[in-house]
Design a protein around this motif. Structure first.
Motif, PDB file in Angstrom:
ATOM      1  N   UNK B 187      32.301  79.024  32.810  1.00 50.10           N
ATOM      2  CA  UNK B 187      32.983  78.147  31.854  1.00 50.10           C
ATOM      3  C   UNK B 187      34.370  78.693  31.512  1.00 50.10           C
ATOM      4  N   UNK B 194      41.709  74.622  33.987  1.00 53.42           N
ATOM      5  CA  UNK B 194      42.149  73.403  33.292  1.00 53.42           C
ATOM      6  C   UNK B 194      43.407  73.637  32.477  1.00 53.42           C
ATOM      7  N   UNK B 211      27.904  68.627  40.517  1.00 53.02           N
ATOM      8  CA  UNK B 211      28.465  67.484  39.818  1.00 53.02           C
ATOM      9  C   UNK B 211      28.819  67.819  38.367  1.00 53.02           C
ATOM     10  N   UNK B 212      28.081  68.760  37.767  1.00 56.84           N
ATOM     11  CA  UNK B 212      28.352  69.122  36.383  1.00 56.84           C
ATOM     12  C   UNK B 212      29.705  69.840  36.269  1.00 56.84           C
ATOM     13  N   UNK B 215      32.232  67.137  36.381  1.00 58.47           N
ATOM     14  CA  UNK B 215      32.289  66.412  35.113  1.00 58.47           C
ATOM     15  C   UNK B 215      33.080  67.200  34.079  1.00 58.47           C
ATOM     16  N   UNK B 216      32.926  68.528  34.101  1.00 64.20           N
ATOM     17  CA  UNK B 216      33.606  69.341  33.100  1.00 64.20           C
ATOM     18  C   UNK B 216      35.097  69.488  33.383  1.00 64.20           C
ATOM     19  N   UNK B 217      35.435  69.709  34.668  1.00 61.48           N
ATOM     20  CA  UNK B 217      36.793  70.182  34.949  1.00 61.48           C
ATOM     21  C   UNK B 217      37.723  69.156  35.600  1.00 61.48           C
ATOM     22  N   UNK B 218      37.193  68.089  36.185  1.00 58.86           N
ATOM     23  CA  UNK B 218      38.027  67.256  37.059  1.00 58.86           C
ATOM     24  C   UNK B 218      38.423  65.922  36.434  1.00 58.86           C
ATOM     25  N   UNK B 235      36.666  60.395  37.547  1.00 51.09           N
ATOM     26  CA  UNK B 235      35.361  61.018  37.286  1.00 51.09           C
ATOM     27  C   UNK B 235      34.476  60.127  36.410  1.00 51.09           C
TER      28      UNK B 235
END
Lengths: 317, 334
Positions: B187, B194, B211-212, B215-218, B235
């Protein structure tokens, strides 16, 4: 529920470059038949060393381990063989857990031979275990070698090899971390099924609470060699009692767009020199640290029937 | 568009035959955003990254297609021209930071080498830049005096990010940069990426199987399967309204730390051989919704919503298929 495996006050000290390293500092746990226990924490928290002691792949520096009522703490060599057959490790990396020159048949026969199972029973046991891990029909897999299999298929063979001696306890250290996401669920489902069908006790070790939540009812959270929180997995994730557990929960990414992108409630990193005793080992990184956290070492205390935490927060002095 | 890949084909020679690792791939990467490239082992995502950097292993070669980057076709550039843009315009962060770092040199020497020899800076300017880069990735500049083995996994990954950013590239390709890291460090490294992306207005391609992480970064995502992109878009659109059954499967394949505790649904089977891929849709053999046309004919990638592309014959029925895909029994092979 009586415990199949019970460990009390486990400690492990290594000597590295002339210094003593306290890898595990007083871990106690118990797991019953049919129960799955998670041990969660980051690299270096002592979770793998704990697992190796539970399987007696390491001898504890201090503390005791009982399996099925018998003290196995000090057993060696032949005296450990019956235990070895009943407590099996599921390896993390399926790509190097199997001998590349062995057929699947041979990889699964070796443990049976090692544990003295009559040759006349081998084929039946191997067929049954291959069906259990859904490598069917068994005869189409027996003569294949590891290079002919995908990662997910290899991990099924690794799981079959752990199950073929008919253990009563399995310990899985990051059992799916080397696999693609698309096949991880298949392996986790097999582990759950095997435990339910065979009444196994299981210990899962991971840094990922999402995985632990899927397979374990109860979880220990470890930080720098100590258990900092223990309880039912769902409750511990929904309302973490230890600030470190809260960080582990917040760090898991989720495959949703509306996720929490707030900064993690933690300072520094595990690699920073931990503060010395007395006091809490997490205090330098903790957003809630108070003077008392430097003065007294928090002991693991009960906060409700089945939850325990080693933290001064919410504890009236 | 900063980077536009069209019909890219990359082959590996092997004893068993020619492996079409990337086989007709299209991808658009806008400036100043993070594009996730997601897929399982062997889908060609890492080969794509290496093709963009033109650092394919010896057995690999670009067999066709275009890679337009800042007005030039990278696929056709000579090695000298490529060397002029590698590090300076586009840079690479490998999965294992130790692959980017030299174990027998202090970090300072490694940073200086890139900054002076490739970047043409004088030593004092290079030193100041090295300090600035370490601060940017959240490392104490004092640690420039350390060797890589004195760093933790997360610190090494930060150092390899600093190295990749040394000459201020506009596009960074990060190949599974957090896969080997624990969740907390993962993280923190994603937060560094980011933060740098927004501060420096970088474009980034983040290669991952998770995929997670996407979802968090893209901001955008392209889902790869068997050498091609099967779905791509923002996304939020791809995660909330996936059009391709493979994407639907991926979103149900791994546990959520907070969501309901429904049984997880693996995608049974494995991708097809890329030596002799099947003629129709490459996912057909694993797809619970496959029909006769899927096996016979390859579906073209079409836009079904603005900026949301998928290559599936049944993408028009996606809303209905999404409902079925959420049920585990749908995915159990007949």
């Amino acid at each position: 529920m009586s415990a199949l495996l019970e460990a009390v006050g486990l400690r492990k000290t290594f000597r590295a470059r002339g210094r003593l390293v306290h890898a595990v500092e007083g871990v106690s746990l118990a797991v019953a038949a049919g129960e799955a226990l998670g041990i969660v924490g980051e690299s270096g928290c002592g979770k793998t060393t704990t697992a190796r002691m539970l399987l007696r792949l390491e001898e504890p520096t201090e503390g005791g381990i009982r399996f099925d009522g018998a003290d196995i703490t000090k057993l060696h060599g032949n005296a450990l063989r019956p235990f070895r057959a009943r407590a099996q490790l599921v390896f993390q990396n399926p790509f190097d857990a199997l001998n590349p020159r062995f057929t699947i048949r041979r990889s699964l026969t070796e443990p049976l031979r090692n544990f003295g199972v009559a040759a006349s029973e081998h084929r039946e046991r191997i067929d049954a275990v291959l069906r259990r891990v859904r490598l069917t029909p068994p005869e189409s897999w027996l003569d294949r070698r590891p290079h002919e299999l995908s990662g997910g298929q290899l991990q099924r063979v690794v799981l079959a090899r752990a199950l073929v001696p008919e253990p009563r306890l399995i310990v899985a250290d990051e059992p799916v971390s080397m696999l693609d996401v698309s096949v991880r669920a298949g392996i986790l489902n097999l582990l759950r099924e095997a435990r339910d069908a065979l009444g196994l006790a299981a210990i899962y070790i991971s840094h990922d609470l999402a995985l632990i939540r899927y397979v374990c009812e109860r979880t220990l959270v470890m930080y720098l060699g100590q258990v900092v929180e223990e309880g039912p997995t769902a409750a511990l994730i929904a309302e973490p009692a230890h600030p470190y557990t809260a960080v582990l929960v917040a760090a898991v990414p989720v495959a949703r767009v509306d996720q929490n992108r707030a900064a993690l409630p933690v300072r520094g990193s595990l690699s920073d020199a931990p503060p010395t005793a007395p006091g809490c080992t997490f205090r330098d990184r903790c957003p809630h640290a108070m003077p008392r956290c430097t003065a007294d070492t928090p002991a693991l205390r009960s906060i409700s029937g089945d939850r325990r935490v080693a933290c001064h927060l919410g504890d009236l002095p | 568009m900063l980077l536009s890949v069209r019909g890219l084909r990359v082959n590996y020679a092997s004893r068993a035959g020619v492996v079409r690792a990337v086989d007709g791939m299209d991808l658009d990467v806008p400036a100043g955003s993070i594009t996730g490239l997601v897929g399982e082992s062997g889908c060609g995502k890492s080969t794509l990254g290496r093709s963009l950097m033109r650092v394919l292993p010896e057995a690999g070669r670009i067999a066709g297609g275009q890679v337009m980057f800042e007005g030039r076709d990278i696929a056709a550039l000579g090695e000298a021209a490529m060397r002029a843009i590698r590090w300076r315009r586009l840079a690479f962060i490998p999965q294992t930071a130790m692959n980017a770092l030299d174990p027998v040199q202090r970090l300072r020497a490694q940073m200086l080498e890139v900054l002076t020899e490739r970047g043409g800076l004088r030593r004092t300017a290079a030193l100041a830049r090295a300090v600035e880069l370490f601060r940017m990735v959240g490392l104490d500049p004092v640690r420039l005096a350390d060797f890589p083995h004195q760093f933790s996994g997360g610190m090494r990954q930060r150092a390899s990010i600093a190295l990749a950013l040394a000459l201020a590239p506009v596009l960074v390709i990060a190949d599974e940069p957090v896969t080997a890291l624990d969740v907390i460090v993962q993280r923190q490294v994603l937060d560094v990426l980011r933060d740098l992306q927004s501060r420096l207005n970088l474009a980034m391609i983040l290669v991952t199987h998770d995929m997670a992480v996407v979802a968090y970064a893209c901001d955008r995502v392209a889902v790869m399967y068997a050498g091609r992109v099967v779905e791509a878009g923002p996304v939020a659109d791809v995660l909330e309204r996936p059009l391709h059954p493979y994407t639907m499967g991926l979103t149900h394949a791994f546990p959520d730390v907070h969501g309901d505790m429904a049984a997880l649904v693996p995608i049974e089977g494995s991708p097809p051989s890329l030596i002799d891929p099947p003629p129709g849709c490459r996912f057909a053999a694993r797809c619970p919704f496959a029909q006769a046309r899927c096996v016979a004919h390859d579906p073209a990638a079409l836009a079904y919503a603005s900026d949301h592309v998928a290559a599936c014959w049944r993408a028009d029925e996606a809303a209905e298929l999404r409902g079925l895909a959420a049920t585990p029994s749908t995915w159990i092979a007949a």
